[in-house]
Design a protein around this motif. Sequence first.
Motif, PDB file in Angstrom:
ATOM      1  N   ARG A   1       0.908  -0.920  -0.309  1.00 43.89           N
ATOM      2  CA  ARG A   1       0.106  -0.202   0.191  1.00 43.89           C
ATOM      3  C   ARG A   1       0.583   0.923   0.077  1.00 43.89           C
ATOM      4  O   ARG A   1       0.609   2.630  -0.617  1.00 43.89           O
ATOM      5  CB  ARG A   1      -0.828   0.040   1.351  1.00 43.89           C
ATOM      6  CG  ARG A   1      -1.799  -1.402   0.610  1.00 43.89           C
ATOM      7  CD  ARG A   1      -2.635  -0.836   2.246  1.00 43.89           C
ATOM      8  NE  ARG A   1      -3.769  -1.780   2.560  1.00 43.89           N
ATOM      9  CZ  ARG A   1      -5.009  -1.917   2.248  1.00 43.89           C
ATOM     10  NH1 ARG A   1      -5.767  -0.342   2.647  1.00 43.89           N
ATOM     11  NH2 ARG A   1      -6.293  -2.730   2.507  1.00 43.89           N
ATOM     12  N   LYS A   3       1.233   4.124  -3.089  1.00 43.01           N
ATOM     13  CA  LYS A   3       0.825   5.068  -3.410  1.00 43.01           C
ATOM     14  C   LYS A   3       1.470   6.257  -3.689  1.00 43.01           C
ATOM     15  O   LYS A   3       1.486   7.029  -3.822  1.00 43.01           O
ATOM     16  CB  LYS A   3       0.632   5.787  -1.224  1.00 43.01           C
ATOM     17  CG  LYS A   3      -0.587   7.080  -1.070  1.00 43.01           C
ATOM     18  CD  LYS A   3      -0.269   6.613   0.539  1.00 43.01           C
ATOM     19  CE  LYS A   3      -1.006   7.952   1.173  1.00 43.01           C
ATOM     20  NZ  LYS A   3      -1.193   8.668   1.775  1.00 43.01           N
ATOM     21  N   VAL A  40     -12.387   6.024  -5.989  1.00 43.04           N
ATOM     22  CA  VAL A  40     -11.599   5.585  -5.403  1.00 43.04           C
ATOM     23  C   VAL A  40     -10.731   5.782  -5.844  1.00 43.04           C
ATOM     24  O   VAL A  40     -10.403   5.280  -6.830  1.00 43.04           O
ATOM     25  CB  VAL A  40     -11.606   4.771  -4.120  1.00 43.04           C
ATOM     26  CG1 VAL A  40     -13.056   4.966  -3.332  1.00 43.04           C
ATOM     27  CG2 VAL A  40     -12.036   3.830  -4.403  1.00 43.04           C
ATOM     28  N   ARG A  80     -13.381   9.174  -3.697  1.00 41.90           N
ATOM     29  CA  ARG A  80     -12.419   9.841  -2.121  1.00 41.90           C
ATOM     30  C   ARG A  80     -11.138   9.296  -2.163  1.00 41.90           C
ATOM     31  O   ARG A  80     -10.615   8.494  -3.052  1.00 41.90           O
ATOM     32  CB  ARG A  80     -12.724   8.145  -1.074  1.00 41.90           C
ATOM     33  CG  ARG A  80     -14.541   8.580  -0.102  1.00 41.90           C
ATOM     34  CD  ARG A  80     -14.832   7.472   0.259  1.00 41.90           C
ATOM     35  NE  ARG A  80     -16.768   7.096   0.611  1.00 41.90           N
ATOM     36  CZ  ARG A  80     -17.144   6.031   1.095  1.00 41.90           C
ATOM     37  NH1 ARG A  80     -16.546   5.147   1.055  1.00 41.90           N
ATOM     38  NH2 ARG A  80     -18.461   6.348   1.580  1.00 41.90           N
ATOM     39  N   LEU A  82      -8.720   7.512  -1.552  1.00 42.07           N
ATOM     40  CA  LEU A  82      -8.617   6.129  -0.250  1.00 42.07           C
ATOM     41  C   LEU A  82      -8.269   4.668  -1.252  1.00 42.07           C
ATOM     42  O   LEU A  82      -8.401   4.519  -2.962  1.00 42.07           O
ATOM     43  CB  LEU A  82     -10.861   5.565  -0.564  1.00 42.07           C
ATOM     44  CG  LEU A  82     -10.751   4.104   0.927  1.00 42.07           C
ATOM     45  CD1 LEU A  82     -10.319   5.444   1.979  1.00 42.07           C
ATOM     46  CD2 LEU A  82     -12.115   4.375   0.540  1.00 42.07           C
ATOM     47  N   ASP A  83      -7.233   4.238  -0.800  1.00 42.33           N
ATOM     48  CA  ASP A  83      -7.415   2.740  -1.857  1.00 42.33           C
ATOM     49  C   ASP A  83      -8.244   2.008  -1.583  1.00 42.33           C
ATOM     50  O   ASP A  83      -9.250   1.996  -0.915  1.00 42.33           O
ATOM     51  CB  ASP A  83      -6.820   1.605  -0.168  1.00 42.33           C
ATOM     52  CG  ASP A  83      -5.863   0.987  -1.203  1.00 42.33           C
ATOM     53  OD1 ASP A  83      -6.180  -0.240  -1.770  1.00 42.33           O
ATOM     54  OD2 ASP A  83      -4.275   0.519  -1.859  1.00 42.33           O
ATOM     55  N   TYR A  84      -8.698   1.155  -3.260  1.00 44.87           N
ATOM     56  CA  TYR A  84      -9.997   0.274  -3.361  1.00 44.87           C
ATOM     57  C   TYR A  84      -9.985  -0.684  -1.874  1.00 44.87           C
ATOM     58  O   TYR A  84     -10.847  -0.644  -1.637  1.00 44.87           O
ATOM     59  CB  TYR A  84      -9.715   0.227  -4.451  1.00 44.87           C
ATOM     60  CG  TYR A  84      -8.432  -1.277  -5.085  1.00 44.87           C
ATOM     61  CD1 TYR A  84      -9.723  -2.771  -4.558  1.00 44.87           C
ATOM     62  CD2 TYR A  84      -8.166  -0.951  -5.365  1.00 44.87           C
ATOM     63  CE1 TYR A  84      -8.529  -3.295  -5.110  1.00 44.87           C
ATOM     64  CE2 TYR A  84      -6.585  -2.625  -5.553  1.00 44.87           C
ATOM     65  CZ  TYR A  84      -7.479  -3.667  -5.726  1.00 44.87           C
ATOM     66  OH  TYR A  84      -7.047  -4.597  -5.409  1.00 44.87           O
ATOM     67  N   ARG A  85      -9.180  -1.247  -1.788  1.00 46.52           N
ATOM     68  CA  ARG A  85      -8.719  -1.863  -0.565  1.00 46.52           C
ATOM     69  C   ARG A  85      -9.408  -1.641   0.602  1.00 46.52           C
ATOM     70  O   ARG A  85      -9.965  -2.865   1.677  1.00 46.52           O
ATOM     71  CB  ARG A  85      -7.461  -2.635  -0.925  1.00 46.52           C
ATOM     72  CG  ARG A  85      -7.076  -3.202  -1.804  1.00 46.52           C
ATOM     73  CD  ARG A  85      -5.669  -3.940  -1.350  1.00 46.52           C
ATOM     74  NE  ARG A  85      -5.063  -2.635  -1.830  1.00 46.52           N
ATOM     75  CZ  ARG A  85      -3.551  -2.564  -2.347  1.00 46.52           C
ATOM     76  NH1 ARG A  85      -2.766  -3.626  -2.134  1.00 46.52           N
ATOM     77  NH2 ARG A  85      -2.911  -1.514  -2.494  1.00 46.52           N
ATOM     78  N   ASP A  86     -10.336  -0.397   0.943  1.00 43.53           N
ATOM     79  CA  ASP A  86     -10.517   0.261   2.390  1.00 43.53           C
ATOM     80  C   ASP A  86     -11.503   0.938   1.661  1.00 43.53           C
ATOM     81  O   ASP A  86     -12.542   0.883   2.845  1.00 43.53           O
ATOM     82  CB  ASP A  86      -9.602   0.941   2.756  1.00 43.53           C
ATOM     83  CG  ASP A  86      -7.814   0.937   2.271  1.00 43.53           C
ATOM     84  OD1 ASP A  86      -8.034   0.065   3.792  1.00 43.53           O
ATOM     85  OD2 ASP A  86      -7.046   1.703   3.263  1.00 43.53           O
ATOM     86  N   VAL A  87     -12.056  -0.104   0.375  1.00 43.06           N
ATOM     87  CA  VAL A  87     -13.794   0.396   0.682  1.00 43.06           C
ATOM     88  C   VAL A  87     -14.385  -0.756   1.553  1.00 43.06           C
ATOM     89  O   VAL A  87     -14.551  -1.884   1.365  1.00 43.06           O
ATOM     90  CB  VAL A  87     -14.553   0.176  -0.667  1.00 43.06           C
ATOM     91  CG1 VAL A  87     -15.600   0.694  -0.679  1.00 43.06           C
ATOM     92  CG2 VAL A  87     -13.376   1.248  -1.563  1.00 43.06           C
ATOM     93  N   ASP A  88     -15.149  -0.286   2.606  1.00 48.97           N
ATOM     94  CA  ASP A  88     -16.004  -1.191   3.519  1.00 48.97           C
ATOM     95  C   ASP A  88     -17.697  -1.292   3.110  1.00 48.97           C
ATOM     96  O   ASP A  88     -17.987  -2.594   3.107  1.00 48.97           O
ATOM     97  CB  ASP A  88     -16.151  -0.546   4.630  1.00 48.97           C
ATOM     98  CG  ASP A  88     -15.102   0.137   5.850  1.00 48.97           C
ATOM     99  OD1 ASP A  88     -14.504  -0.748   5.333  1.00 48.97           O
ATOM    100  OD2 ASP A  88     -14.853   0.652   6.465  1.00 48.97           O
ATOM    101  N   ARG A 126     -17.327  -7.550  -3.549  1.00 47.67           N
ATOM    102  CA  ARG A 126     -18.554  -6.021  -2.845  1.00 47.67           C
ATOM    103  C   ARG A 126     -19.825  -5.436  -3.994  1.00 47.67           C
ATOM    104  O   ARG A 126     -20.915  -4.780  -3.726  1.00 47.67           O
ATOM    105  CB  ARG A 126     -17.022  -4.571  -3.743  1.00 47.67           C
ATOM    106  CG  ARG A 126     -16.036  -4.942  -2.433  1.00 47.67           C
ATOM    107  CD  ARG A 126     -16.776  -4.444  -1.131  1.00 47.67           C
ATOM    108  NE  ARG A 126     -16.303  -4.312  -0.418  1.00 47.67           N
ATOM    109  CZ  ARG A 126     -15.006  -4.908   0.821  1.00 47.67           C
ATOM    110  NH1 ARG A 126     -15.680  -6.434   0.759  1.00 47.67           N
ATOM    111  NH2 ARG A 126     -14.560  -4.984   1.641  1.00 47.67           N
TER     112      ARG A 126
END
Length: 429
Positions: free
Chosen positions: A141, A145, A229, A255, A257-263, A294
């Motif tokens: 990550r 980034k 994201v 956002r 945001l890293d796509y892996r952090d989409v809840d 998802r």
Amino acid sequence: MTATLATQISIAQALTAVTPDGLPFRFTAYDGSAAGPEDSPIHMHLATERGLSYVLTAPGDLGMVRAYVQGDLEIEGMHPGNPYELMRTMLNHLHFKRPTPAEALRIVRGLGWSHLKPPPPPPQEHLPKWRRTFEGLRHSRTRDKAAIHHHYDVSNRFYELILGPSMTYTCAVYPSHEASLEQAQHEKYDLVARKLDLQPGQRLLDVGCGWGGMVRHAAREYGVRALGVTLSAAQAEWAAQAIKREGLEHLAEVRFLDYRDVDERDFDAISSIGLTEHIGIRNYPSYFGFLLDRLKPGGRLLNHSITRPDNRLRSTGAFIDRYIFPDGELTGSGRIITEAQDAGFEVRHEENLREHYALTLGAWSENLQAHWDEAVAEVGYPTAKIWGLYLAACRVGFERNNTQLHQVLAVKLDDQANAHFPLRPTWGS
């Protein structure tokens, strides 16, 4: 040539020794030597000893790029914002042969051993792969980034000058050769929306959303609640302002945001436009697995990415890796489809838009040339030159089928293996 200079050779002699078919352009060097047709509209001049050291210590495209960026390699007969004819000529008509060890020794000895001391690389150059470990393991990550920041956080204004009003840095879809870049980008977003069968009130996730073009298109044209994201703070800021400017805050959000952090889960559709190139091939299983998780049953994924014409893993090349896309990886559509299927998706459609990317890159090059003075003022002459070279070289790559662009449409089946898909495609051309 005197006996004391018997081992010396000119720079032009060294170059012609490794180009058996001759040079398709005029070449001159600071030592007074020359080669290639005198009447060529393109003239390349090696102006300094430092430039020779760059070329000798980093053979291939990297050394020439370093010399060009630093001003040691000068090119006349083309605009630095759009050197397409030079790139086309070099890639189509310039052929190098690998010298034997004896030939290489003779060339280096004749040019002078002192030129084997590598000069410092230009400040615009990113670290080589082996020195990026301080940013984390490849495609961690932290390192992802950093790589995204290197490329996408150059300057929003600079991207506006190149990309035009759509602020879309991915392949457009040209309904005709006469279509404008803006028309083609609108058609691309709409084709993605139609393939995803977006309907009012549905939820869309756009991973690697850039400046929010797909998010805004889906909200504005289809009444979809769209979340995008991106790992670029500059992109997220620009996208938020565009969403507010268009009055889409009730439907669209971007956002940082890293796509892996989409809840959130149970999206009706996911679009991934230009992200797959950045995530690393070894991460495909987790990438497609995350996207499948998802989606709701019957949900669709549209994966739009640059590919290779075969399915072997190959480097993007030293120039692209050091100056444009650090850690980028490309493979073929077959590998992408296989990984999507192995993750649990059912692939329903794919198409190659290779020619469309060549047209897109040509339009970006024209934009850079038209706004050259402002682009140079924004990011500096060396960086602007890098982008001119990059866009033109990529255009030729798509024309030559060195690279392709594939859209892959997949679906998450429900428990009854129902794809919620029509018998025939409904999205048109």
